[in-house]
Design a protein around this motif. Structure first.
Motif, PDB file in Angstrom:
ATOM      1  N   LEU A 278      67.480  -2.973  83.654  1.00 43.79           N
ATOM      2  CA  LEU A 278      67.064  -4.375  83.794  1.00 43.79           C
ATOM      3  C   LEU A 278      67.798  -5.280  82.808  1.00 43.79           C
ATOM      4  O   LEU A 278      68.253  -6.370  83.172  1.00 43.79           O
ATOM      5  CB  LEU A 278      65.547  -4.490  83.576  1.00 43.79           C
ATOM      6  CG  LEU A 278      64.655  -3.978  84.702  1.00 43.79           C
ATOM      7  CD1 LEU A 278      63.192  -3.990  84.276  1.00 43.79           C
ATOM      8  CD2 LEU A 278      64.834  -4.849  85.954  1.00 43.79           C
TER       9      LEU A 278
ATOM     10  N   ARG B  56      71.309  -6.065  83.679  1.00 42.60           N
ATOM     11  CA  ARG B  56      71.415  -7.011  84.793  1.00 42.60           C
ATOM     12  C   ARG B  56      70.821  -8.382  84.457  1.00 42.60           C
ATOM     13  O   ARG B  56      70.672  -9.226  85.332  1.00 42.60           O
ATOM     14  CB  ARG B  56      70.716  -6.424  86.034  1.00 42.60           C
ATOM     15  CG  ARG B  56      71.481  -5.250  86.628  1.00 42.60           C
ATOM     16  CD  ARG B  56      70.606  -4.414  87.547  1.00 42.60           C
ATOM     17  NE  ARG B  56      71.363  -3.350  88.188  1.00 42.60           N
ATOM     18  CZ  ARG B  56      71.767  -2.235  87.579  1.00 42.60           C
ATOM     19  NH1 ARG B  56      71.480  -2.050  86.297  1.00 42.60           N
ATOM     20  NH2 ARG B  56      72.459  -1.329  88.237  1.00 42.60           N
ATOM     21  N   HIS B  57      70.431  -8.544  83.206  1.00 40.99           N
ATOM     22  CA  HIS B  57      69.822  -9.810  82.729  1.00 40.99           C
ATOM     23  C   HIS B  57      68.585 -10.185  83.533  1.00 40.99           C
ATOM     24  O   HIS B  57      68.360 -11.335  83.862  1.00 40.99           O
ATOM     25  CB  HIS B  57      70.853 -10.950  82.803  1.00 40.99           C
ATOM     26  CG  HIS B  57      72.152 -10.633  82.121  1.00 40.99           C
ATOM     27  ND1 HIS B  57      72.266 -10.497  80.757  1.00 40.99           N
ATOM     28  CD2 HIS B  57      73.396 -10.393  82.641  1.00 40.99           C
ATOM     29  CE1 HIS B  57      73.520 -10.204  80.454  1.00 40.99           C
ATOM     30  NE2 HIS B  57      74.231 -10.122  81.579  1.00 40.99           N
ATOM     31  N   GLU B  58      67.773  -9.162  83.863  1.00 41.82           N
ATOM     32  CA  GLU B  58      66.551  -9.387  84.634  1.00 41.82           C
ATOM     33  C   GLU B  58      65.301  -9.062  83.830  1.00 41.82           C
ATOM     34  O   GLU B  58      64.220  -8.874  84.376  1.00 41.82           O
ATOM     35  CB  GLU B  58      66.570  -8.524  85.899  1.00 41.82           C
ATOM     36  CG  GLU B  58      67.726  -8.847  86.846  1.00 41.82           C
ATOM     37  CD  GLU B  58      67.785  -7.894  88.018  1.00 41.82           C
ATOM     38  OE1 GLU B  58      66.946  -6.970  88.072  1.00 41.82           O
ATOM     39  OE2 GLU B  58      68.674  -8.055  88.880  1.00 41.82           O
ATOM     40  N   THR B  59      65.457  -9.008  82.509  1.00 40.90           N
ATOM     41  CA  THR B  59      64.362  -8.550  81.652  1.00 40.90           C
ATOM     42  C   THR B  59      63.388  -9.663  81.341  1.00 40.90           C
ATOM     43  O   THR B  59      63.783 -10.805  81.058  1.00 40.90           O
ATOM     44  CB  THR B  59      64.922  -8.022  80.314  1.00 40.90           C
ATOM     45  OG1 THR B  59      66.001  -7.140  80.590  1.00 40.90           O
ATOM     46  CG2 THR B  59      63.845  -7.302  79.531  1.00 40.90           C
ATOM     47  N   ASN B  60      62.097  -9.306  81.389  1.00 36.69           N
ATOM     48  CA  ASN B  60      61.067 -10.186  80.835  1.00 36.69           C
ATOM     49  C   ASN B  60      61.005  -9.880  79.344  1.00 36.69           C
ATOM     50  O   ASN B  60      60.483  -8.851  78.930  1.00 36.69           O
ATOM     51  CB  ASN B  60      59.719  -9.905  81.506  1.00 36.69           C
ATOM     52  CG  ASN B  60      58.615 -10.822  81.004  1.00 36.69           C
ATOM     53  OD1 ASN B  60      58.560 -11.161  79.825  1.00 36.69           O
ATOM     54  ND2 ASN B  60      57.732 -11.213  81.901  1.00 36.69           N
TER      55      ASN B  60
END
Length: 358
Positions: free
Chosen positions: A169, A172-176
């Motif tokens: 994640l 892919r720079h999709e982290t919370n």
């Protein structure tokens, strides 16, 4: 609320101690129950160690109690002095803290209210304590034997899966970020728990020669599995810490880091599956070639950024630990892969790996 095996074993040990004391005719039986609670241990080997130490502590406590009572009586200050002496001697002998507790129980129940026939009274109290220790030892051996290999494997693989998911994640720079910030300390604690489970697994003893060899190799394997887990967790923390610096690197460099880490995490998954027989071969040749090629390309790309992107020197130095951790992670995975393959080359015929489904 979940009741674990140790909770059940403690209850069974108390029940067994009370019934055994009543059947033999020792009174009061709850003294045996008290001593039984000190003897339950998380592994059979620890239980064996504990009973040896507690027998020593119980004998020492009883001897001190008898000598002090005969010589000085059973006043509270005499009991206190006997307790202090017992603690000093046990610490000198370097016995476990549970041995101290048991010795103190023995001293107090012998000196607390001595009867008319003191030596017989002391012998009965000593026997009650020993009966409780023996009951706990037998329960620990016969009921709910620990399966640390199973627990260790599943806890470690679940934790590895979680760390890999977070790493994918964040690449892919999709982290919370808030969730990751909360999970990193928890994951760190879980890795410590895995390390403690490994120590318990390592302590378990095998008595057949063939089983000893299998166990020795498994100990080495699990240690390397934990090392690989620690390294992918280090990569996750490093990427999280330097995410902004990574974002400012050239796109080719970012893609190379993402590609190499993705390949290594797939490699990691495959090794863990290979250990339990879900994958029947080593890394395919083309996949192995890609992993090795990716390592070289990552190093070359990294040096290219240093040579050509002079304005990115600060980012380069911050990303240096990330790249170093990635390469070290690959080295540890290759070592783990060799260990797994070596394990099966020695133990293929007797199918020595048994991981039970939970």
């Amino acid at each position: 609320m979940r009741l674990g095996a140790r909770i059940f074993k403690t209850g069974l040990a108390i029940i067994a101690a009370i019934y055994a004391a009543s059947w033999i005719g020792l009174d009061p039986p709850f003294f045996a129950a008290i001593s039984a609670t000190f003897a339950i241990q998380p592994s059979i080997y620890k239980s064996y160690q504990t009973i040896l130490e507690q027998v020593q502590a119980n004998v020492l406590g009883a001897a001190i109690a008898i000598v002090f009572t005969i010589a000085f009586g059973h006043e509270p200050f005499v009991i206190g002095a006997a307790v202090m002496l017992a603690i000093s001697i046990i610490l000198k002998l370097k016995l476990e803290s549970s041995a101290i507790s048991l010795a103190l129980v023995t001293i107090i129940i012998i000196m607390g209210r001595p009867g008319d026939s003191f030596l017989m009274f002391a012998l009965e109290r000593f026997s009650l304590v020993m009966l409780g220790v023996l009951a706990a030892f037998l329960v620990n051996i016969l009921f709910f034997p620990p399966k640390y290999e199973t627990k260790l494997y599943y806890k470690m693989t679940d934790l590895t899966d979680e760390v890999i998911r977070w790493t994918r994640l964040i690449l892919r720079h999709e982290t919370n970020q808030q969730s990751l910030k909360q999970d990193i300390p928890r994951i760190n604690e879980s890795i410590v728990e895995v390390s403690n489970l490994y120590l318990l697994f390592k302590e378990e003893r095998s008595y057949l020669r063939n089983h000893k060899l299998v166990k020795a190799r498994k100990v080495v394997l699990f240690k390397q599995m934990i090392t690989a887990l620690q390294h992918i967790f280090t990569i996750l923390k490093s990427i999280n810490r330097y995410e902004n610096e990574l974002y400012h690197l050239p796109e080719d460099m970012q893609k190379q880091i993402k590609s190499q880490v993705d390949q290594l995490m797939d490699y990691h998954d495959r090794i863990l599956l290979r250990y339990v027989g879900k994958v029947h071969s080593q890394l395919p040749g083309d996949m192995e070639e890609e992993v090795m090629k990716g390592k070289t390309q990552l190093a070359e790309q990294f040096m290219k950024v240093y040579d050509e992107e002079k304005h990115l020197k600060e980012e380069w130095f911050h990303v240096l630990p990330v790249v170093a951790h990635i390469m070290e992670y690959q080295d540890h995975l290759e070592h783990l892969d060799r260990l797994v393959e070596s394990f099966f080359s020695y133990h293929q015929d007797d199918n020595a790996v048994y991981i039970e489904q939970e």
